[in-house]
Design a protein around this motif. Sequence first.
Motif, PDB file in Angstrom:
ATOM      1  N   ARG A  65       0.818  -1.208   0.000  1.00  0.00           N
ATOM      2  CA  ARG A  65       0.000   0.000   0.000  1.00  0.00           C
ATOM      3  C   ARG A  65       0.847   1.251   0.000  1.00  0.00           C
ATOM      4  O   ARG A  65       0.472   2.268  -0.549  1.00  0.00           O
ATOM      5  CB  ARG A  65      -0.920   0.010   1.232  1.00  0.00           C
ATOM      6  N   GLU A  66       2.003   1.199   0.634  1.00  0.00           N
ATOM      7  CA  GLU A  66       2.817   2.404   0.773  1.00  0.00           C
ATOM      8  C   GLU A  66       3.920   2.463  -0.281  1.00  0.00           C
ATOM      9  O   GLU A  66       4.462   1.436  -0.677  1.00  0.00           O
ATOM     10  CB  GLU A  66       3.448   2.437   2.174  1.00  0.00           C
ATOM     11  N   ILE A  67       4.239   3.687  -0.691  1.00  0.00           N
ATOM     12  CA  ILE A  67       5.333   3.893  -1.650  1.00  0.00           C
ATOM     13  C   ILE A  67       6.621   3.296  -1.096  1.00  0.00           C
ATOM     14  O   ILE A  67       7.445   2.752  -1.819  1.00  0.00           O
ATOM     15  CB  ILE A  67       5.513   5.403  -1.920  1.00  0.00           C
ATOM     16  N   ARG A  68       6.775   3.408   0.204  1.00  0.00           N
ATOM     17  CA  ARG A  68       7.935   2.848   0.878  1.00  0.00           C
ATOM     18  C   ARG A  68       8.125   1.374   0.517  1.00  0.00           C
ATOM     19  O   ARG A  68       9.221   0.931   0.189  1.00  0.00           O
ATOM     20  CB  ARG A  68       7.681   3.009   2.381  1.00  0.00           C
ATOM     21  N   SER A  69       7.050   0.626   0.540  1.00  0.00           N
ATOM     22  CA  SER A  69       7.133  -0.804   0.230  1.00  0.00           C
ATOM     23  C   SER A  69       7.411  -1.033  -1.242  1.00  0.00           C
ATOM     24  O   SER A  69       8.096  -1.982  -1.612  1.00  0.00           O
ATOM     25  CB  SER A  69       5.824  -1.497   0.592  1.00  0.00           C
ATOM     26  N   ARG A  70       6.844  -0.157  -2.080  1.00  0.00           N
ATOM     27  CA  ARG A  70       7.048  -0.340  -3.526  1.00  0.00           C
ATOM     28  C   ARG A  70       8.470   0.024  -3.913  1.00  0.00           C
ATOM     29  O   ARG A  70       9.087  -0.662  -4.717  1.00  0.00           O
ATOM     30  CB  ARG A  70       6.055   0.537  -4.315  1.00  0.00           C
ATOM     31  N   TYR A  71       8.998   1.114  -3.343  1.00  0.00           N
ATOM     32  CA  TYR A  71      10.377   1.479  -3.650  1.00  0.00           C
ATOM     33  C   TYR A  71      11.333   0.389  -3.142  1.00  0.00           C
ATOM     34  O   TYR A  71      12.278  -0.005  -3.820  1.00  0.00           O
ATOM     35  CB  TYR A  71      10.760   2.847  -3.054  1.00  0.00           C
ATOM     36  N   ARG A  72      11.046  -0.099  -1.950  1.00  0.00           N
ATOM     37  CA  ARG A  72      11.894  -1.157  -1.383  1.00  0.00           C
ATOM     38  C   ARG A  72      11.856  -2.401  -2.267  1.00  0.00           C
ATOM     39  O   ARG A  72      12.892  -3.032  -2.511  1.00  0.00           O
ATOM     40  CB  ARG A  72      11.397  -1.502   0.031  1.00  0.00           C
ATOM     41  N   GLN A  73      10.677  -2.735  -2.755  1.00  0.00           N
ATOM     42  CA  GLN A  73      10.559  -3.889  -3.655  1.00  0.00           C
ATOM     43  C   GLN A  73      11.421  -3.677  -4.899  1.00  0.00           C
ATOM     44  O   GLN A  73      12.179  -4.552  -5.309  1.00  0.00           O
ATOM     45  CB  GLN A  73       9.088  -4.094  -4.054  1.00  0.00           C
ATOM     46  N   TRP A  74      11.317  -2.488  -5.488  1.00  0.00           N
ATOM     47  CA  TRP A  74      12.054  -2.227  -6.733  1.00  0.00           C
ATOM     48  C   TRP A  74      13.559  -2.275  -6.495  1.00  0.00           C
ATOM     49  O   TRP A  74      14.288  -2.958  -7.193  1.00  0.00           O
ATOM     50  CB  TRP A  74      11.644  -0.856  -7.307  1.00  0.00           C
ATOM     51  N   LEU A  75      14.008  -1.558  -5.480  1.00  0.00           N
ATOM     52  CA  LEU A  75      15.453  -1.457  -5.254  1.00  0.00           C
ATOM     53  C   LEU A  75      16.047  -2.806  -4.833  1.00  0.00           C
ATOM     54  O   LEU A  75      17.102  -3.210  -5.328  1.00  0.00           O
ATOM     55  CB  LEU A  75      15.764  -0.392  -4.204  1.00  0.00           C
ATOM     56  N   THR A  76      15.359  -3.494  -3.934  1.00  0.00           N
ATOM     57  CA  THR A  76      15.924  -4.767  -3.485  1.00  0.00           C
ATOM     58  C   THR A  76      15.881  -5.805  -4.606  1.00  0.00           C
ATOM     59  O   THR A  76      16.765  -6.650  -4.715  1.00  0.00           O
ATOM     60  CB  THR A  76      15.202  -5.334  -2.239  1.00  0.00           C
ATOM     61  N   HIS A  77      14.857  -5.724  -5.463  1.00  0.00           N
ATOM     62  CA  HIS A  77      14.816  -6.650  -6.586  1.00  0.00           C
ATOM     63  C   HIS A  77      15.979  -6.356  -7.530  1.00  0.00           C
ATOM     64  O   HIS A  77      16.747  -7.240  -7.892  1.00  0.00           O
ATOM     65  CB  HIS A  77      13.477  -6.556  -7.335  1.00  0.00           C
ATOM     66  N   LYS A  78      16.108  -5.098  -7.882  1.00  0.00           N
ATOM     67  CA  LYS A  78      17.120  -4.704  -8.875  1.00  0.00           C
ATOM     68  C   LYS A  78      18.535  -5.037  -8.400  1.00  0.00           C
ATOM     69  O   LYS A  78      19.351  -5.536  -9.156  1.00  0.00           O
ATOM     70  CB  LYS A  78      16.955  -3.196  -9.123  1.00  0.00           C
ATOM     71  N   LEU A  79      18.825  -4.742  -7.140  1.00  0.00           N
ATOM     72  CA  LEU A  79      20.212  -4.844  -6.669  1.00  0.00           C
ATOM     73  C   LEU A  79      20.496  -6.078  -5.805  1.00  0.00           C
ATOM     74  O   LEU A  79      21.641  -6.312  -5.447  1.00  0.00           O
ATOM     75  CB  LEU A  79      20.594  -3.582  -5.879  1.00  0.00           C
ATOM     76  N   ALA A  80      19.457  -6.832  -5.448  1.00  0.00           N
ATOM     77  CA  ALA A  80      19.718  -7.953  -4.537  1.00  0.00           C
ATOM     78  C   ALA A  80      19.059  -9.258  -4.988  1.00  0.00           C
ATOM     79  O   ALA A  80      19.740 -10.200  -5.371  1.00  0.00           O
ATOM     80  CB  ALA A  80      19.262  -7.586  -3.123  1.00  0.00           C
ATOM     81  N   THR A  81      17.721  -9.320  -4.950  1.00  0.00           N
ATOM     82  CA  THR A  81      17.057 -10.614  -5.165  1.00  0.00           C
ATOM     83  C   THR A  81      17.103 -11.062  -6.624  1.00  0.00           C
ATOM     84  O   THR A  81      16.943 -12.238  -6.917  1.00  0.00           O
ATOM     85  CB  THR A  81      15.592 -10.564  -4.696  1.00  0.00           C
ATOM     86  N   TRP A  82      17.331 -10.106  -7.527  1.00  0.00           N
ATOM     87  CA  TRP A  82      17.430 -10.434  -8.955  1.00  0.00           C
ATOM     88  C   TRP A  82      18.462 -11.521  -9.208  1.00  0.00           C
ATOM     89  O   TRP A  82      18.239 -12.466  -9.959  1.00  0.00           O
ATOM     90  CB  TRP A  82      17.790  -9.169  -9.728  1.00  0.00           C
ATOM     91  N   SER A  83      19.627 -11.389  -8.565  1.00  0.00           N
ATOM     92  CA  SER A  83      20.678 -12.367  -8.833  1.00  0.00           C
ATOM     93  C   SER A  83      20.329 -13.734  -8.246  1.00  0.00           C
ATOM     94  O   SER A  83      20.768 -14.758  -8.770  1.00  0.00           O
ATOM     95  CB  SER A  83      22.040 -11.874  -8.346  1.00  0.00           C
ATOM     96  N   ASP A  84      19.499 -13.772  -7.187  1.00  0.00           N
ATOM     97  CA  ASP A  84      19.020 -15.077  -6.694  1.00  0.00           C
ATOM     98  C   ASP A  84      18.144 -15.745  -7.755  1.00  0.00           C
ATOM     99  O   ASP A  84      18.143 -16.954  -7.912  1.00  0.00           O
ATOM    100  CB  ASP A  84      18.172 -14.907  -5.418  1.00  0.00           C
ATOM    101  N   GLN A  85      17.368 -14.917  -8.445  1.00  0.00           N
ATOM    102  CA  GLN A  85      16.408 -15.463  -9.410  1.00  0.00           C
ATOM    103  C   GLN A  85      17.051 -15.846 -10.743  1.00  0.00           C
ATOM    104  O   GLN A  85      16.661 -16.829 -11.357  1.00  0.00           O
ATOM    105  CB  GLN A  85      15.300 -14.427  -9.680  1.00  0.00           C
ATOM    106  N   PHE A  86      18.005 -15.030 -11.177  1.00  0.00           N
ATOM    107  CA  PHE A  86      18.508 -15.218 -12.536  1.00  0.00           C
ATOM    108  C   PHE A  86      20.019 -15.409 -12.624  1.00  0.00           C
ATOM    109  O   PHE A  86      20.565 -15.515 -13.716  1.00  0.00           O
ATOM    110  CB  PHE A  86      18.083 -14.034 -13.418  1.00  0.00           C
ATOM    111  N   GLY A  87      20.692 -15.413 -11.479  1.00  0.00           N
ATOM    112  CA  GLY A  87      22.131 -15.652 -11.492  1.00  0.00           C
ATOM    113  C   GLY A  87      22.951 -14.522 -12.067  1.00  0.00           C
ATOM    114  O   GLY A  87      24.125 -14.693 -12.403  1.00  0.00           O
ATOM    115  N   VAL A  88      22.345 -13.363 -12.198  1.00  0.00           N
ATOM    116  CA  VAL A  88      23.033 -12.196 -12.741  1.00  0.00           C
ATOM    117  C   VAL A  88      22.318 -10.992 -12.136  1.00  0.00           C
ATOM    118  O   VAL A  88      21.137 -11.056 -11.820  1.00  0.00           O
ATOM    119  CB  VAL A  88      22.966 -12.211 -14.286  1.00  0.00           C
TER     120      VAL A  88
END
Lengths: 385, 275
Positions: free
Chosen positions: A324-347
């Motif tokens: 619901r909050e922008i805080r959560s959406r920004y956190r989702q975007w940034l953590t996906h881009k710089l952290a969890t992405w590599s767990d998912q795709f190895g890069v």
Amino acid sequence: MPDMDAKASGAAVVLGVDGLDALVGLLVAGGYRTIGPRVEEGAVVYGPVRGVADLPAGYVDEQAPGSYHLTRKKDGKALFDWTVGPHSWKRYLYPPEQLLFRAERRGGGFSVLPAAEEESPLAFIGVRPCELAAIAVHDRVFSGSGVVDPGYAGRRDGAFLVAVNCTRAGGTCFCPATGTGPRARTGFDLALTEIEDGKRHLFVVETGSERGAALLAGLKAPPADGALLATVTRLTRKAAKAMVRDVPKDTPQVLKRNLDSPRWDDVAARCLGCANCTLVCPTCFCATVEDTTDLSGGVAERWRRWDSCFTSDFSYIHGGVIRREIRSRYRQWLTHKLATWSDQFGVGGCTGCGRCITWCPVGIDITEEARAIRAGEGRAGEGRR
Amino acid sequence: MRDPMTPSLYRVDKVVRELPDTATLGLVPSGGDGPFSFRPGQFNMLYRFGMGEVPISISGDTLDRSRVVHTIRAVGSVSRALTELAPGDEVGLRGPFGSSWPVDEAAGHDVVIVTGGIGLAPLRPAIYHVLSNRGRYGRFVILYGARTPNDILFRSELESWRSRFDVDVLVTVDSAGREWGGNVGVVTRLVDRAGFDPLHTVALVCGPEVMMRFAIPALNGRGVPNGRIHVSMERNMKCAIGLCGHCQYGSYFVCKDGPVFPFARIATLFAVREA
């Protein structure tokens, strides 16, 4: 995917401006849809190009957080002195709107007709090293993780990539930090380095694939000598040194253990939730679907459209929105881009192109946010979970 | 190459009106697809012509290959339209997708099911599996909560399971009139009363997230560790194949890494607000 993993092979050659024009001409004659940089509405965007005359000669971009200005140098001749604009090649390999299927009513039921897709192959002129990296990321997303998106795979398999190395650092980009530039090492058919110093205007061309070599063979270009190759190295190294932003290697771990950092509140107070960053990002791949019917209700279509994790209904499930909050959406975007992405795709999900920084209306800098979260470690207890 | 976003055609073969807002559809292939097989806990994407597509758990028996069974509650426009289908109507189907309840891993253990509302539907295939292989498991406990006595899903089946000597079924409702002589209160309270051996128990939990937030501590309180608690998560899904990004949950895609997770894998994330 075509075999472009081999390191630039074969001797580099030299083309003049006419030679580059002839190279584009060969691609056009070969039946490719040639897409390259053009100046439109004050920015360098990617659209159809038929030759060197369509390229943005003399244009230079000035980029800063929240700011992009394109100026034309008086008597400027360089074709690639700009860096990256708001477009990325994903709009051609994974278009913003794609018809998934069409359905027609038949009696009590219906039939499904797949979207016919017979397009000429694409040729991209002027793909930056960070963009080659972004395409390699999408290769993993759309065909390397178990499920193949046939539309993407079809467009990608046929695509001819002419890369261009960066000899000038953009105002917001940071490819040395992500290991994706400013010199292309892999993933291209041909790679250009433009040398334009008033006395001479030429392109050193490296070959990255057999079909790249085959195309080049038609141009009878002379080999590049050692001095020219040294110039290529010098120019790209100079560009690398001019880029100052950093993304430390342990950023994924730092972000994952700071999901309750007070910095998320701080950035949420500035972020407008406009989704610009996700639309200009060359690796963001989120999409939604949309159903339409004609007026008679007899024909239905299902479309896939680019979506963004910054929209409020992105996480909607019955009963409400999860983030619901922008805080959560920004956190989702940034953590996906710089952290969890590599767990998912190895890069990693970030290729250092800097677009999200430039095109953010309020100039939020992804690297600065990641740094601030690190700096705030230990004060996490002050944040909300 | 077949596009994984293109559905297969299925015809509605049977409709059971379970509750005023809930129906069970039996589907048979009408577009040339062969027999459908799935594992308990998996889901399909169901497409209603011109309206859209939604993820729906499969609620039938894995051993019954005659039709694909879904139990659907009307919570939005597409799910409502699906509950309004009649025999002979056609739908599009893609699937099955996702991870499954660890019915094999649970062999030799007591099995405790904690569920509420429509959450019973995704667990029904696991219940059928345990009952079909009853000798492979220890005690079998089904704890189910509904809003009111009129909202109890699969009521006659719950009653028939309850009549067996080798299954413990406890049902509770949030609120009821005087005519209800059964339990009143949240389902998690039943965890304390149920007879199972926490050291040798696998718990399967499916319900609203708020129910899970109470069920898991209750199970932990009895001594069941997070590694043997399995939960089914729900997130927005547009593609079910890890391409649309909507169901991201930390490093996971709920559509392909889930929907069923060992709770130990997501416990940290589960504690984060709006993750």
